[in-house]
Design a protein around this motif. Structure first.
Motif, PDB file in Angstrom:
ATOM      1  N   UNK A 341       0.946  -1.128  -0.133  1.00  0.00           N
ATOM      2  CA  UNK A 341       0.154  -0.004   0.067  1.00  0.00           C
ATOM      3  C   UNK A 341       0.795   1.295  -0.055  1.00  0.00           C
ATOM      4  N   UNK A 342       1.885   1.187   0.714  1.00  0.00           N
ATOM      5  CA  UNK A 342       2.881   2.587   0.864  1.00  0.00           C
ATOM      6  C   UNK A 342       3.655   2.564  -0.486  1.00  0.00           C
ATOM      7  N   UNK A 343       4.077   1.656  -1.102  1.00  0.00           N
ATOM      8  CA  UNK A 343       4.587   1.858  -2.298  1.00  0.00           C
ATOM      9  C   UNK A 343       3.477   2.161  -3.425  1.00  0.00           C
ATOM     10  N   UNK A 344       2.302   1.856  -3.281  1.00  0.00           N
ATOM     11  CA  UNK A 344       1.283   2.345  -4.345  1.00  0.00           C
ATOM     12  C   UNK A 344       0.938   3.429  -4.169  1.00  0.00           C
ATOM     13  N   UNK A 345       1.035   4.057  -3.019  1.00  0.00           N
ATOM     14  CA  UNK A 345       0.908   5.382  -2.607  1.00  0.00           C
ATOM     15  C   UNK A 345       2.022   6.332  -3.199  1.00  0.00           C
ATOM     16  N   UNK A 346       3.299   5.893  -2.968  1.00  0.00           N
ATOM     17  CA  UNK A 346       4.396   6.586  -3.581  1.00  0.00           C
ATOM     18  C   UNK A 346       4.196   6.614  -5.201  1.00  0.00           C
ATOM     19  N   UNK A 347       3.760   5.513  -5.668  1.00  0.00           N
ATOM     20  CA  UNK A 347       3.455   5.811  -7.222  1.00  0.00           C
ATOM     21  C   UNK A 347       2.575   6.715  -7.526  1.00  0.00           C
ATOM     22  N   UNK A 348       1.461   6.642  -7.009  1.00  0.00           N
ATOM     23  CA  UNK A 348       0.189   7.634  -7.309  1.00  0.00           C
ATOM     24  C   UNK A 348       0.712   9.089  -7.058  1.00  0.00           C
ATOM     25  N   UNK A 349       1.427   9.505  -5.874  1.00  0.00           N
ATOM     26  CA  UNK A 349       1.934  10.636  -5.728  1.00  0.00           C
ATOM     27  C   UNK A 349       3.100  11.216  -7.072  1.00  0.00           C
ATOM     28  N   UNK A 350       3.813  10.116  -7.626  1.00  0.00           N
ATOM     29  CA  UNK A 350       4.651  10.460  -8.558  1.00  0.00           C
ATOM     30  C   UNK A 350       4.153  10.800  -9.814  1.00  0.00           C
ATOM     31  N   UNK A 351       2.856  10.030 -10.199  1.00  0.00           N
ATOM     32  CA  UNK A 351       1.834  10.384 -11.038  1.00  0.00           C
ATOM     33  C   UNK A 351       0.725  11.308 -10.898  1.00  0.00           C
ATOM     34  N   UNK A 352       0.915  12.069  -9.706  1.00  0.00           N
ATOM     35  CA  UNK A 352      -0.073  12.895  -9.311  1.00  0.00           C
ATOM     36  C   UNK A 352      -0.484  14.059 -10.446  1.00  0.00           C
ATOM     37  N   UNK A 353       0.635  14.703 -10.861  1.00  0.00           N
ATOM     38  CA  UNK A 353       0.286  15.611 -12.090  1.00  0.00           C
ATOM     39  C   UNK A 353      -0.198  15.166 -13.213  1.00  0.00           C
ATOM     40  N   UNK A 354       0.297  13.987 -13.577  1.00  0.00           N
ATOM     41  CA  UNK A 354      -0.382  13.202 -14.814  1.00  0.00           C
ATOM     42  C   UNK A 354      -1.913  12.848 -14.902  1.00  0.00           C
ATOM     43  N   UNK A 355      -2.024  12.406 -13.632  1.00  0.00           N
ATOM     44  CA  UNK A 355      -3.593  12.066 -13.098  1.00  0.00           C
ATOM     45  C   UNK A 355      -4.637  13.197 -13.243  1.00  0.00           C
ATOM     46  N   UNK A 356      -3.899  14.280 -12.367  1.00  0.00           N
ATOM     47  CA  UNK A 356      -4.858  15.504 -12.321  1.00  0.00           C
ATOM     48  C   UNK A 356      -4.841  16.201 -13.990  1.00  0.00           C
ATOM     49  N   UNK A 357      -3.995  16.263 -14.824  1.00  0.00           N
ATOM     50  CA  UNK A 357      -4.148  16.658 -16.027  1.00  0.00           C
ATOM     51  C   UNK A 357      -4.843  15.889 -16.842  1.00  0.00           C
ATOM     52  N   UNK A 358      -4.933  14.526 -16.768  1.00  0.00           N
ATOM     53  CA  UNK A 358      -5.967  13.730 -17.450  1.00  0.00           C
ATOM     54  C   UNK A 358      -7.475  13.587 -16.931  1.00  0.00           C
ATOM     55  N   UNK A 359      -7.401  14.173 -15.760  1.00  0.00           N
ATOM     56  CA  UNK A 359      -8.839  14.303 -15.061  1.00  0.00           C
ATOM     57  C   UNK A 359      -9.169  12.592 -14.676  1.00  0.00           C
ATOM     58  N   UNK A 360      -8.253  12.016 -13.985  1.00  0.00           N
ATOM     59  CA  UNK A 360      -8.500  10.905 -13.599  1.00  0.00           C
ATOM     60  C   UNK A 360      -8.792  10.664 -12.228  1.00  0.00           C
TER      61      UNK A 360
END
Length: 490
Positions: A341-360
């Motif tokens: 779970x912790x590694x998944x949270x780190x991954x999502x933080x890394x892709x945070x800008x792309x997720x927000x830009x893609x409206x995901x």
């Protein structure tokens, strides 16, 4: 050329690792050990059965011949002394001879004494004894036994009840058996024969017991032993070496076929790699060539645009090569206890800008699952690849859902990463984990194969399900780590 050489080595190592469990099982060595044990056990068992059969048959035959001889001898003495209507069993018991003439009494005594004389001089006899129906010794080659009563002998009871001869093999003199008082000690095993003497109606009148040490029979049995064990040993060795030769040839043939299989798979892998790289590099190289030709004739802003195109295409090919080398690189790193779970949270933080830009939108379970067996950096690569694929599949926005659950045994943890993107067809889903297969424009198709290899490196699994226009779900299966004894609360 260098890249092809590296890929060839990688394919060879990968296929060798895949075949390693088969090679580590040394077929020839284990066959030689197990077959030797089995064949030896069967040979010894057959030898024991055969020798026991020979002994039993020999004893039965000797007992039958002895019984027939004594019964014939008894009947012959009665006829020889002209005693019609009488049986030797009656004469041996010394029943009352009142009412008989002196000649008849004399003939009866002569018949009895001659029969006993013959009985006492039988070859190989250790002891000869005659019992009355009440188990009392009425005569014996050992006079000390006359008049004694013998009880509890199963063979004697069986002979009295069945009125047939009974034979038994004996290896030691019984200290508690009264009737085994031999005039000379036996050297080998000896035989006990009970021979009933009956009247015309089959009633047992007396019982003859003979202990014999048949020297000739013992020699024949020993020769039979030697022949049986020799034949068993030779037969077992012939079977063993025959099977060993066959398995040895089969083992060499399997080794040759495995080497050929590795070579064939290496060539197939090189072909796939060559095709994928050639197909992927064709368009960038064409674009670079066109931009370079235009750059020779242009000046100013147009020249700068051509230079930027060249740089971008070179960067694009450099990224492919870097991705390919990352896949080719052997997986290093010892297994660790990590928190997925912790590694998944780190991954999502890394892709945070792309997720927000893609409206995901991201939905993730707040559970606290146990630690799993993996490696922090390699698991980050796995999750980065899966999340990157999910973002590229949802160009127009969507939802990324991360679910975590454990099985009922508590030994496995499952993480599912689902998107609402364009999905895949059945054919694309079946090819998803195949090297160099991709549905993305400009991709090499090595991301998911790397995910699969890393998961299997630590005893886990990776699977994928997808439906067109509905989305894709990647399911990662981890082995739950054993609790660390140092952190267990007392």
């Amino acid at each position: 050329m260098q890249l092809a050489t590296v890929w060839g080595k990688y394919i060879l190592e990968r296929d060798t690792d895949a075949i390693a469990p088969t090679e580590s099982f040394n077929l020839l060595r284990w066959f030689s050990i197990i077959s030797l044990v089995i064949i030896s056990s069967v040979a010894v068992g057959l030898g024991l059965i055969a020798t026991r059969f020979v002994v039993n048959e020999s004893l039965a035959r000797d007992a039958l011949l002895t019984a027939q001889f004594i019964q014939t001898l008894a009947a012959g003495e009665v006829r020889h002394h002209r005693l019609p209507g009488m049986d030797m069993g009656e004469l041996l018991l010394l029943q009352d001879a009142a009412g008989l003439s002196a000649d008849e009494r004399h003939r009866r005594e002569r018949a009895r004494s001659e029969f006993l004389e013959h009985l006492s001089h039988l070859p190989d006899v250790l002891l000869a004894t005659i019992y009355s129906p009440d188990h009392v010794v009425v005569w014996s080659t050992n006079p000390a036994l006359i008049g004694q009563r013998v009880e509890g002998e199963e063979e004697m009871e069986k002979a009295f009840s069945s009125a047939t001869e009974v034979s038994a093999e004996i290896t030691e003199v019984g200290e508690k058996r009264v009737e085994q008082q031999f005039l000379r000690p036996p050297k080998n095993f000896f035989i006990e024969n009970y021979i009933p003497l009956t009247d015309g109606r089959g009633k047992v009148l007396s019982m003859v017991e003979i202990y014999k040490e048949p020297v000739d029979l013992i020699e024949r049995v020993n020769r039979g032993y030697r022949m049986i064990w020799l034949a068993t040993a030779v037969g077992g060795l012939l079977i063993y070496f025959g099977l060993f030769w066959i398995v040895r040839r089969a083992s060499r043939l399997l080794a040759s076929q495995q080497n050929q299989l590795v070579a064939n798979r290496t060539y197939v892998g090189l072909g796939e790699m060559s095709s994928a790289v050639a197909h992927s590099l064709r368009n960038p190289l064409a674009s670079i060539r066109s931009s370079a030709e235009l750059a020779q004739e242009l000046e100013g802003p147009d020249l700068q645009k051509c230079v930027r195109d060249i740089i971008s295409q070179v960067d694009r090919m450099s990224a492919w090569v870097r991705e390919l080398l990352l896949c080719l690189r052997p997986l290093h790193g010892e297994s660790q206890q990590v928190e997925p779970v912790e590694i998944m949270k780190e991954t999502l933080e890394h892709f945070g800008a792309q997720l927000a830009k893609a409206n995901i939108q991201v939905e993730m379970s707040n559970d606290s699952p146990p630690k799993v067996v993996s490696h922090h950096m390699l698991l980050s690569q796995v999750l980065n690849s899966v999340v990157a694929n999910a973002i590229e599949a949802m160009q127009k926005g969507g939802k990324l859902k991360v679910g975590i659950e454990t099985d009922v045994t508590g030994r496995w943890l499952f993480m599912s990463i689902s998107d609402t993107g364009q999905g895949m067809s059945r054919q694309q889903e079946a090819m998803a984990f195949k090297s160099f297969y991709t549905t993305k424009q400009g991709g090499l198709g090595i991301g998911l194969i790397m995910v699969k290899q890393i998961m299997e490196r630590f005893g886990g699994r990776a699977s994928l399900t997808s439906r067109e226009n509905e989305g894709t779900s990647v399911r990662l299966c981890f082995k739950v780590a054993e609790p660390d004894p140092e952190h267990v609360q007392p």
